[in-house]
Design a protein around this motif. Structure first.
Motif, PDB file in Angstrom:
ATOM      1  N   LEU A 120      51.338  40.344  43.612  1.00  0.00           N
ATOM      2  CA  LEU A 120      50.657  39.773  44.775  1.00  0.00           C
ATOM      3  C   LEU A 120      49.208  40.255  44.867  1.00  0.00           C
ATOM      4  O   LEU A 120      48.315  39.491  45.242  1.00  0.00           O
ATOM      5  CB  LEU A 120      51.418  40.110  46.060  1.00  0.00           C
ATOM      6  N   GLU A 121      48.978  41.499  44.501  1.00  0.00           N
ATOM      7  CA  GLU A 121      47.615  42.038  44.480  1.00  0.00           C
ATOM      8  C   GLU A 121      46.753  41.278  43.465  1.00  0.00           C
ATOM      9  O   GLU A 121      45.614  40.908  43.756  1.00  0.00           O
ATOM     10  CB  GLU A 121      47.658  43.531  44.146  1.00  0.00           C
ATOM     11  N   MET A 122      47.294  41.045  42.279  1.00  0.00           N
ATOM     12  CA  MET A 122      46.568  40.307  41.245  1.00  0.00           C
ATOM     13  C   MET A 122      46.268  38.876  41.708  1.00  0.00           C
ATOM     14  O   MET A 122      45.148  38.395  41.578  1.00  0.00           O
ATOM     15  CB  MET A 122      47.375  40.281  39.954  1.00  0.00           C
ATOM     16  N   LEU A 123      47.266  38.197  42.242  1.00  0.00           N
ATOM     17  CA  LEU A 123      47.058  36.832  42.729  1.00  0.00           C
ATOM     18  C   LEU A 123      45.995  36.793  43.822  1.00  0.00           C
ATOM     19  O   LEU A 123      45.159  35.879  43.847  1.00  0.00           O
ATOM     20  CB  LEU A 123      48.362  36.232  43.250  1.00  0.00           C
ATOM     21  N   SER A 124      46.012  37.761  44.708  1.00  0.00           N
ATOM     22  CA  SER A 124      45.018  37.825  45.787  1.00  0.00           C
ATOM     23  C   SER A 124      43.610  37.928  45.231  1.00  0.00           C
ATOM     24  O   SER A 124      42.678  37.300  45.744  1.00  0.00           O
ATOM     25  CB  SER A 124      45.311  39.005  46.714  1.00  0.00           C
ATOM     26  N   LYS A 125      43.437  38.704  44.179  1.00  0.00           N
ATOM     27  CA  LYS A 125      42.124  38.825  43.542  1.00  0.00           C
ATOM     28  C   LYS A 125      41.719  37.515  42.870  1.00  0.00           C
ATOM     29  O   LYS A 125      40.563  37.110  42.937  1.00  0.00           O
ATOM     30  CB  LYS A 125      42.139  39.963  42.516  1.00  0.00           C
ATOM     31  N   ILE A 126      42.664  36.871  42.237  1.00  0.00           N
ATOM     32  CA  ILE A 126      42.362  35.637  41.507  1.00  0.00           C
ATOM     33  C   ILE A 126      41.945  34.511  42.446  1.00  0.00           C
ATOM     34  O   ILE A 126      41.047  33.738  42.126  1.00  0.00           O
ATOM     35  CB  ILE A 126      43.573  35.205  40.644  1.00  0.00           C
TER      36      ILE A 126
END
Length: 162
Positions: free
Chosen positions: A18-24
Motif C-alpha cells: 500500500l505504501e508503494m502504491l501510494s507513492k506511485i
C-alpha cells in the motif's frame, strides 16, 4: 476464499504494498481500494495473451528531466485507449490490484526519482493494451524502459513525441 498461505502472504506484504502504491499514484491508497487476490489471478491469466506479442520498446534516461516526455507518452496512450488501468507491481498477486482511472494518475516524478521499484505493468481494463515499465542498468547509467503492447498502444507512432 483465501488459503492460509495466501492470507499469510497478504498480511506480510500489504503494508509495504500500500505504501508503494501510494507513492506511485501520489495519494494514499488503502486496502479497500485494491481488488481481491482472486481477481488479480483471473486478470493475470487473461493478460498472458500479451506474451510474444509485437511490442514497441522505448528507452529514456532515468532522469527527472524526462518526466514531461513520459507524461506525453502516457497522454498518447490514454488518447487511443481510454479504459481504466490495472497497476501491477511486486506483490500485486499477493495483495490485489489497484485500478486507476488512467495513466495520468501515475506519479511520473516518483518513478524517475526513486529506484525502490524496478518493474511495473499497466494493463488496460478492457485487456487490449499493456505497458511494461522497468529500470534497466547499463554501463552508462540507468535507463527508463517502456515496452508497449496491444491492439491500440503498439500502433502509436512514438517518433512524433520523442
Amino acid at each position: 476464499m483465501l488459503s492460509n498461505s495466501e492470507k499469510i502472504r497478504k498480511k506480510i506484504f500489504i503494508s509495504k504494498y500500500l505504501e508503494m502504491l501510494s507513492k506511485i499514484v501520489g495519494k494514499p491508497v488503502f486496502e479497500k481500494d485494491i481488488g481481491s487476490i482472486a481477481d488479480a489471478k483471473r486478470i493475470r491469466a487473461h493478460s498472458q495473451v500479451f506474451e510474444g506479442m509485437y511490442s514497441q520498446k522505448i528507452e529514456l534516461n532515468f532522469s527527472i528531466h524526462e518526466a514531461d516526455r513520459i507524461k506525453n507518452i502516457f497522454s498518447y496512450l490514454r488518447a487511443v485507449n481510454i479504459s481504466s488501468v490495472y497497476l501491477w507491481v511486486e506483490n500485486s498477486i499477493d495483495c490485489g490490484l489497484l485500478k486507476i482511472d488512467s495513466l495520468a494518475d501515475v506519479n511520473v516524478e516518483y518513478l524517475l526519482g526513486s529506484t525502490d521499484w524496478e518493474i511495473m505493468g499497466l494493463l488496460s481494463e478492457d485487456m487490449k493494451d499493456y505497458l511494461l515499465l522497468e529500470i534497466n542498468e547499463y554501463s552508462d547509467g540507468l535507463k527508463f524502459g517502456l515496452d508497449v503492447k496491444g491492439a491500440n498502444w503498439s500502433a502509436i507512432d512514438f517518433s512524433s513525441i520523442l
